[in-house]
Design a protein around this motif. Structure first.
Motif, PDB file in Angstrom:
ATOM      1  N   VAL A 167      65.249  44.913  36.739  1.00 22.87           N
ATOM      2  CA  VAL A 167      64.098  44.015  36.782  1.00 22.87           C
ATOM      3  C   VAL A 167      62.889  44.750  36.214  1.00 22.87           C
ATOM      4  O   VAL A 167      62.639  45.901  36.569  1.00 22.87           O
ATOM      5  N   ALA A 168      62.164  44.088  35.323  1.00 25.51           N
ATOM      6  CA  ALA A 168      60.931  44.638  34.762  1.00 25.51           C
ATOM      7  C   ALA A 168      59.857  43.551  34.823  1.00 25.51           C
ATOM      8  O   ALA A 168      60.177  42.361  34.809  1.00 25.51           O
ATOM      9  N   PRO A 169      58.585  43.929  34.884  1.00 24.57           N
ATOM     10  CA  PRO A 169      57.524  42.947  35.129  1.00 24.57           C
ATOM     11  C   PRO A 169      57.013  42.200  33.894  1.00 24.57           C
ATOM     12  O   PRO A 169      55.838  41.885  33.801  1.00 24.57           O
ATOM     13  N   GLY A 170      57.873  41.876  32.955  1.00 24.30           N
ATOM     14  CA  GLY A 170      57.433  41.144  31.773  1.00 24.30           C
ATOM     15  C   GLY A 170      56.861  39.783  32.121  1.00 24.30           C
ATOM     16  O   GLY A 170      57.417  39.058  32.938  1.00 24.30           O
ATOM     17  N   ALA A 171      55.742  39.447  31.520  1.00 18.13           N
ATOM     18  CA  ALA A 171      55.077  38.147  31.660  1.00 18.13           C
ATOM     19  C   ALA A 171      54.639  37.833  33.090  1.00 18.13           C
ATOM     20  O   ALA A 171      54.337  36.695  33.401  1.00 18.13           O
ATOM     21  N   ILE A 172      54.575  38.830  33.942  1.00 14.54           N
ATOM     22  CA  ILE A 172      54.153  38.599  35.331  1.00 14.54           C
ATOM     23  C   ILE A 172      52.658  38.274  35.404  1.00 14.54           C
ATOM     24  O   ILE A 172      52.178  37.736  36.391  1.00 14.54           O
ATOM     25  N   ASP A 173      51.939  38.570  34.325  1.00 18.89           N
ATOM     26  CA  ASP A 173      50.495  38.336  34.299  1.00 18.89           C
ATOM     27  C   ASP A 173      50.126  36.938  33.798  1.00 18.89           C
ATOM     28  O   ASP A 173      48.965  36.642  33.572  1.00 18.89           O
ATOM     29  N   MET A 174      51.112  36.078  33.672  1.00 17.56           N
ATOM     30  CA  MET A 174      50.866  34.745  33.130  1.00 17.56           C
ATOM     31  C   MET A 174      51.260  33.678  34.150  1.00 17.56           C
ATOM     32  O   MET A 174      52.259  33.820  34.842  1.00 17.56           O
ATOM     33  N   VAL A 175      50.459  32.629  34.240  1.00 18.08           N
ATOM     34  CA  VAL A 175      50.739  31.517  35.148  1.00 18.08           C
ATOM     35  C   VAL A 175      50.654  30.221  34.349  1.00 18.08           C
ATOM     36  O   VAL A 175      49.733  30.028  33.562  1.00 18.08           O
ATOM     37  N   ASP A 176      51.629  29.348  34.542  1.00 14.60           N
ATOM     38  CA  ASP A 176      51.648  28.040  33.881  1.00 14.60           C
ATOM     39  C   ASP A 176      51.156  26.963  34.826  1.00 14.60           C
ATOM     40  O   ASP A 176      51.515  26.953  36.008  1.00 14.60           O
ATOM     41  N   PHE A 177      50.389  26.039  34.280  1.00 15.53           N
ATOM     42  CA  PHE A 177      50.015  24.834  35.007  1.00 15.53           C
ATOM     43  C   PHE A 177      50.219  23.661  34.071  1.00 15.53           C
ATOM     44  O   PHE A 177      50.068  23.798  32.853  1.00 15.53           O
ATOM     45  N   PRO A 178      50.570  22.505  34.602  1.00 14.59           N
ATOM     46  CA  PRO A 178      50.790  21.342  33.739  1.00 14.59           C
ATOM     47  C   PRO A 178      49.545  21.032  32.909  1.00 14.59           C
ATOM     48  O   PRO A 178      48.420  21.086  33.414  1.00 14.59           O
ATOM     49  N   THR A 179      49.764  20.695  31.649  1.00 16.00           N
ATOM     50  CA  THR A 179      48.639  20.432  30.750  1.00 16.00           C
ATOM     51  C   THR A 179      47.850  19.193  31.144  1.00 16.00           C
ATOM     52  O   THR A 179      46.697  19.055  30.753  1.00 16.00           O
ATOM     53  N   TRP A 180      48.453  18.311  31.900  1.00 14.16           N
ATOM     54  CA  TRP A 180      47.763  17.087  32.293  1.00 14.16           C
ATOM     55  C   TRP A 180      46.889  17.281  33.536  1.00 14.16           C
ATOM     56  O   TRP A 180      46.233  16.349  33.974  1.00 14.16           O
ATOM     57  N   GLN A 181      46.877  18.479  34.096  1.00  8.56           N
ATOM     58  CA  GLN A 181      46.040  18.757  35.259  1.00  8.56           C
ATOM     59  C   GLN A 181      44.986  19.790  34.899  1.00  8.56           C
ATOM     60  O   GLN A 181      45.172  20.604  34.004  1.00  8.56           O
ATOM     61  N   ALA A 182      43.884  19.751  35.625  1.00 12.26           N
ATOM     62  CA  ALA A 182      42.837  20.752  35.428  1.00 12.26           C
ATOM     63  C   ALA A 182      43.328  22.107  35.939  1.00 12.26           C
ATOM     64  O   ALA A 182      44.168  22.176  36.841  1.00 12.26           O
ATOM     65  N   VAL A 183      42.806  23.170  35.356  1.00 14.10           N
ATOM     66  CA  VAL A 183      43.122  24.515  35.838  1.00 14.10           C
ATOM     67  C   VAL A 183      42.564  24.633  37.255  1.00 14.10           C
ATOM     68  O   VAL A 183      41.410  24.264  37.503  1.00 14.10           O
ATOM     69  N   PRO A 184      43.366  25.105  38.215  1.00 12.42           N
ATOM     70  CA  PRO A 184      42.864  25.239  39.587  1.00 12.42           C
ATOM     71  C   PRO A 184      41.584  26.077  39.630  1.00 12.42           C
ATOM     72  O   PRO A 184      41.434  27.044  38.876  1.00 12.42           O
ATOM     73  N   SER A 185      40.688  25.716  40.508  1.00 14.75           N
ATOM     74  CA  SER A 185      39.370  26.358  40.562  1.00 14.75           C
ATOM     75  C   SER A 185      39.461  27.867  40.762  1.00 14.75           C
ATOM     76  O   SER A 185      38.632  28.610  40.242  1.00 14.75           O
ATOM     77  N   ARG A 186      40.472  28.346  41.476  1.00 15.27           N
ATOM     78  CA  ARG A 186      40.573  29.793  41.706  1.00 15.27           C
ATOM     79  C   ARG A 186      40.854  30.570  40.419  1.00 15.27           C
ATOM     80  O   ARG A 186      40.704  31.778  40.365  1.00 15.27           O
ATOM     81  N   PHE A 187      41.268  29.861  39.353  1.00 15.83           N
ATOM     82  CA  PHE A 187      41.523  30.499  38.068  1.00 15.83           C
ATOM     83  C   PHE A 187      40.476  30.125  37.017  1.00 15.83           C
ATOM     84  O   PHE A 187      40.598  30.509  35.861  1.00 15.83           O
ATOM     85  N   ALA A 188      39.460  29.404  37.396  1.00 18.28           N
ATOM     86  CA  ALA A 188      38.490  28.868  36.433  1.00 18.28           C
ATOM     87  C   ALA A 188      37.776  29.948  35.627  1.00 18.28           C
ATOM     88  O   ALA A 188      37.427  29.730  34.469  1.00 18.28           O
ATOM     89  N   GLU A 189      37.548  31.105  36.201  1.00 17.37           N
ATOM     90  CA  GLU A 189      36.826  32.173  35.502  1.00 17.37           C
ATOM     91  C   GLU A 189      37.738  33.067  34.666  1.00 17.37           C
ATOM     92  O   GLU A 189      37.267  33.967  33.989  1.00 17.37           O
ATOM     93  N   ARG A 190      39.019  32.826  34.712  1.00 21.61           N
ATOM     94  CA  ARG A 190      39.957  33.662  33.961  1.00 21.61           C
ATOM     95  C   ARG A 190      40.224  33.061  32.583  1.00 21.61           C
ATOM     96  O   ARG A 190      40.144  31.849  32.407  1.00 21.61           O
ATOM     97  N   PRO A 191      40.571  33.906  31.626  1.00 17.33           N
ATOM     98  CA  PRO A 191      40.893  33.358  30.299  1.00 17.33           C
ATOM     99  C   PRO A 191      42.168  32.512  30.362  1.00 17.33           C
ATOM    100  O   PRO A 191      43.090  32.824  31.114  1.00 17.33           O
ATOM    101  N   TYR A 192      42.202  31.448  29.592  1.00 12.22           N
ATOM    102  CA  TYR A 192      43.405  30.624  29.523  1.00 12.22           C
ATOM    103  C   TYR A 192      43.483  29.958  28.158  1.00 12.22           C
ATOM    104  O   TYR A 192      42.504  29.887  27.431  1.00 12.22           O
ATOM    105  N   HIS A 193      44.685  29.503  27.839  1.00 12.83           N
ATOM    106  CA  HIS A 193      44.894  28.768  26.587  1.00 12.83           C
ATOM    107  C   HIS A 193      45.979  27.734  26.780  1.00 12.83           C
ATOM    108  O   HIS A 193      46.683  27.710  27.734  1.00 12.83           O
TER     109      HIS A 193
END
Length: 193
Positions: A167-193
């Motif tokens: 096991v290696a930590p590849g892509a552990i720094d990325m979180v997906d959210f459905p495109t039809w929903q707003a980014v949760p407020s706890r992640f609002a200040e983080r970069p996203y695309h």
């Protein structure tokens, strides 16, 4: 029906006709890796032309799958590998052909929720001689509440079955959210695309 489908090995055709097919009422962890579904449309109170069309499609799918199914090749030992695509995790491009030269069949799973579920399901059935789990994005998704996850048993089935696992930590720094929903407020200040 879902429990039976989960118990059957990969490659045995599985088809469900249901009024709740593809709905949120079917938790992804209850859906077999290679299950096919179709919505039971309009047949709640008796047969009619709409539900007969659905049944004929379902019957055709089952018959076609039973005739055309190709069982997984078990002549070479199989290794399960997780990845988030070739551009993100380059190890796969080098590692896969080297393992294949040594006689292994390498099965790569795209870690988009269902890919990790498929890897775990096959590991639970002792379908691998080793698991190389290098993309943990689904775990990050599970821990942060994203719906794009592979369930609570991610990273567990290989160990339960005594299958060696790296096991290696590849892509552990990325979180997906459905495109039809707003980014949760706890992640609002983080970069996203």
């Amino acid at each position: 029906a879902l429990d039976v489908a989960l118990a059957l090995p990969l490659g045995v055709p599985k088809f469900v006709v249901s009024t709740i097919a593809y709905s949120h009422l079917l938790p992804p962890e209850r859906i077999a890796t290679d299950l096919m579904m179709i919505l039971w449309a309009g047949g709640l109170y008796g047969l009619n032309s709409a539900c007969k069309a659905v049944l004929s499609q379902a019957c055709g799918a089952v018959v076609g799958a039973a005739r055309a199914v190709v069982k997984p090749d078990e002549s070479r030992p199989r290794i399960g590998m997780s990845s988030l695509g070739k551009s993100c995790l380059q190890y796969m491009v080098t590692l896969k052909p080297e393992l294949e030269k040594r006689g292994y069949e390498v099965i790569v799973f795209h870690t988009t929720g269902m890919g990790g579920r498929a890897l775990e399901a096959i590991a639970a059935q002792k379908g691998f001689v080793a698991v190389l789990d290098f993309s943990l994005q689904e775990l990050a998704n599970q821990l942060t509440g994203s719906v794009v996850n592979s369930g609570a048993d991610r990273l567990e089935n290989a160990g339960r079955q005594g299958i060696p696992q790296i096991v290696a930590p590849g892509a552990i720094d990325m979180v997906d959210f459905p495109t039809w929903q707003a980014v949760p407020s706890r992640f609002a200040e983080r970069p996203y695309h």
